[in-house]
Design an enzyme around this catalytic site. Structure first.
Site: not given
Length: 364
Positions: A106, A356
């Protein structure tokens, strides 16, 4: 028991050769192999890096008779967008990529008022086994090629231009993988990201960030390469006892070794080092750990350290969560009291698992 770290890819990938894998000499050689005049090498590089075109059939300055041949030899279709998901009123877009061999990974494109950032992957999966990170818990599939890394950048830049009439300004190696465990390909990618067209995308080195969990020898090698990019050290704890658990690579390179390497990087490049710290409720957010973090960073890095606090993002199967805001504010206050710059990251993409520690390349 120390989790098994994976520095070597279990399934080495061999994607087809792409123009973005090649330096200037390689491009010249590839063009010569096709029996084309030498000037075509620079022309093709300008189309790819300068105009963001990856299909020779759209390169109108090429003779129609050679476009298919060039496409087959130098521009294979490396990545297919399997899914695009947006949030933040369309300002954050996560793309799930499928490589030629079916490998999934990704990237995330984020628009801000004064900058546009693409967060890219350097590996499919990650072998560093950090327990609070979905990518690390999934293990390592393989390294990405230089071209697979650069295609994420080109695609992000093209999307900004075509969809928003805007330009890409920042590139962060904070997607899937440990960049310094794929050192040679990441180094080549950084060189082409920062080189001016027709040799690269022309992104300022100061706007490129390479993140690492602390592979100390590779940090020193990156310093010696003198690329001038920003180094982000994922520390997450100021004491070895806790970091051994949160960042298992700490069992190989202790905090002191990682910080010494970061200091070497700062000395060689003159660049401030970003210290990444995911703040986890009742795990690493105690006042004494804030004090110790500030003390250690001030002693080793002084004004060349900046702490980037990251409120922990939720991941499947984890009971950990982010620290309460009052605890977060106290942590910032205590780190700053030791003379170290400290801010809290503006988290993007949490609701689409694009923040994150959340990238897991599922679906598609």
């Amino acid at each position: 028991m120390v989790p098994e770290l994976m520095f070597d890819e279990p399934r080495p990938g061999r994607p087809p050769r792409h123009l973005a894998d090649l330096d200037a000499a390689g491009r010249a050689s590839a063009v010569a192999e096709l029996g084309l005049p030498a000037f075509r090498a620079k022309q093709l590089a300008h189309q790819y890096y300068g105009r963001l075109i990856a299909d020779p059939r759209q390169m109108t300055d090429l003779p129609a008779a050679v476009r298919d041949r060039i496409a087959g030899a130098m521009f294979p279709n490396l990545l297919t967008a399997s899914a695009d998901i947006t949030c933040d009123a369309g300002q954050t877009r996560k793309t799930l990529w499928r490589a030629v061999d079916g490998t999934m990974f990704e990237s995330v494109l984020m628009r801000y008022p004064r900058r546009n950032t693409v967060c890219i992957s350097s590996q499919a999966g990650c072998g560093m086994a950090c327990p609070f990170c979905a990518t690390g818990q999934g293990g390592l599939t393989r390294n990405l090629s230089t071209a697979e890394i650069l295609e994420q950048v080109r695609a992000g830049a093209a999307a900004l231009r075509d969809d928003f009439g805007d330009r890409l300004s920042n590139v962060v190696f904070m997607g899937m993988g440990e960049p310094l465990a794929n050192y040679a390909r990441v180094l080549a990618a950084v060189q082409r990201i920062t080189a001016r067209p027709p040799s690269g995308f022309g992104i300022s080195a100061r706007a490129v960030t390479v993140s690492t969990v602390g592979l100390a020898p590779a940090i020193r090698n990156l310093a010696d390469a003198r690329l001038g990019v920003t180094l982000a050290l994922s520390l997450h704890a100021p004491d070895d006892g806790l970091r051994d658990t949160l960042v298992p690579v700490n069992n190989r390179w202790r905090i002191s070794e990682a910080l010494d390497a970061a200091r070497y990087y700062a000395n060689v490049t003159g660049r401030r080092v970003s210290i990444e710290y995911a703040l986890i409720r009742d795990v690493n957010d105690q006042p004494w750990r804030a004090d110790l973090l500030g003390k250690r960073l001030h002693r080793v890095l002084g004004p060349l350290a900046h702490v980037n606090l990251i409120p922990l993002n939720p991941t499947p199967g984890s009971d950990w969560d982010a620290s309460p805001k009052p605890v977060e504010r106290e942590f910032v206050k205590r780190v700053r009291a030791k003379g170290v710059s400290c801010t809290v990251r503006d988290t993007r993409g949490r609701e689409i698992s694009a923040a994150c520690g959340q990238l897991a390349a599922v679906g598609g």
